[in-house]
Structures are given as C-alpha cells and as structure tokens.
Design an enzyme around this catalytic site. Sequence first.
Site: not given
Length: 345
Positions: A118, A203, A256, A291
């Site tokens: 993503k 998002k 999401d 991360v």
Amino acid sequence: MTQTLVNNAYGKEISMTVIGAGSYGTSLAISLSRNGANVVLWGHEPEHMAKLEADRANHEFLPGIEFPPSLIVESDLAKAVQASRDLLVVVPSHVFGIVLNSLKPYLRDDSRICWATKGLEPETGRLLKDVAFDVLGEHYSLAVLSGPTFAKELAAGMPTAISVASPDAQFVADLQEKIHCSKTFRVYANSDFTGMQLGGAVKNVIAIGAGMSDGIGFGANARTALITRGLAEMCRLGAALGAQPETFMGMAGLGDLVLTCTDNQSRNRRFGLALGQGKDVDTAQADIGQVVEGYRNTKEVWMLAQRMGVEMPIVDQIYQVLYQGKDARLAAQDLLARDKKSEGK
C-alpha cells in the site's frame, strides 16, 4: 487420472509464492497455507528466514501463531519465484520497484504478479501499477490486493474481508479461489485497478491525522470529521485519476480508512498519536519500531495531488507537520480556520 507436472525445487505443486516476510507477508502466507495449500514465503535476510524455519513461527511480529505444515520458508529468490505461477508481493512501497527488478530475471513465462503493498512510488507519487509496467513490461498479468486487514488478526484466523483487482478477469477469479477461505477470509472482486491502489495510500495519511487529533486530545467528534473529510479527499483524487467512485465506498477505501484511523494496531495511527503528544518525527518513528508507510505516503500523495491540481487540505497540513516542522496543534487549527465550504466540495 491426469497427474500435474511439477517442475520446481520442492517436488510438489506450489499454490503461491509470497515475496516479503514481514508481519503482513507472513500473515498472508499463513492464511493461504492454512487449508493445506503449499505456499512459499520468501524473505531477503537469510538469518531471519533461518530463524522462521527453526521456530516455525514469526515470534517477532506474530507471537503465538505457528506456521502450517504446508508453509515453506525460503531465502533463495530464484527458487521461490520459479516455484509458482502466482506471486504475491508484500513489501514496503519504497522498495517495491527494487524488489520487482530483483525478481524479474527469475520470472516464468506464465508468471502472474499480485501485490498487497500500500503506497506510491517514492519521489514521484506514481501508482505502483505504473512502476510494475515500467519494470516488467506488459507481458505479465498484474493485480492488487487491498482492504482492511491487520496482520495479527489475519494470521490468527479472525474473520477478514478484502478486495482484489486486475485488468485480467481470469487472474482475479483465480486469486479469489486461492485466497478465499469461507470460514475466515472473504475476497471480493473489483475491476478498478487504479482506485484500489490509491485508497491504500491515502488512508495511511489520514490515519496519521486521526492519530494526531487523538494525541492532542480533540476527541471522537474531531476524529470522525477527519475520517469523513479524508474520504472526500480520497474520492477527489481518485476522480482526477479516473478511478470508480464506488471503489472508495468499499474495502480498499472506506473499509481500510476506518480500520486504520480507529484502532491502535495501526502503525500510522500510533505514529500520529505520538506526534500529537508532542514527540518529534524521528522519535515517533523510532518508537514504532517498524516501517510507518504513511510517513512516505504523505509526501507521495501530496506530490500527486499537486501534480493533478486536486485540493487535499488534510493531506497538506499533515505534509507540513511531517516535512516542514509545523506544530500538530497549529495544523489542526488551520484546518478549522479554512474558508467556509459546501460539504460536497
């Protein structure tokens, strides 16, 4: 009875190879192999992969969850890529292009590549499909898997729903068949290859904003306003890129977004919380220990919005906090002080 010809290093049919052995990649590999399908999980650090094989678990990211017997741990990229027609790439967005370049020499003629990454390309803000086409050409079928999933819940077999999109309808159908588990993991087909990728990047940015708001102590009203207006920004950018509006009402958009903005399993939300509580960017990232995709995504989405001429005030304020040293509380005040607008704009 026709016997399937097996031509790989493992001597058995491999349903899928997962590229990336972090928390999400490992959880997807566990889920895929839970029904007995043979799945290869590749990671780039041999010592880490040796530990996963010795423990038959990823204790660092997914404590208490054992690997199914049919999950194969691998550190040899050539063996992993050539083992299965279908590859699922699950790596951070800033190394996505690097990983594709690494696996390209080992691809089979019939390889198909799906990713659950993503984000957007660093420094350019390009969609990952454009990166994939640049690296791999147009010979291979490509797909994206996206939706509201936390790795620990997926690995534990808790009910989860997600969407998959590709220009190749047969690839979508095959991925649904391989990934879908009727008891715990539902997979929806989607035809919007662009919108599915965009939702997962935007998002992450809005989740940082929601975390900042809660860290400051603004409460549920402000959080909900950020989610709602963040969705509007996502839709505006999607429209400029030709995405389908209904995609952002689905798993890869609203689903999401709500998950990431409201639950502290989200690294992006926790990062925002730390910023709202007064920590600087470097300290907040270090405290997460993994991360934080939204940090880079903020710059990438901001760049894309600038290039497309799309107004995204929430993204703009978060960008100023992360990259220009603006105080989080001042950013929130500046959002509220904007000129009056119609809700539809």
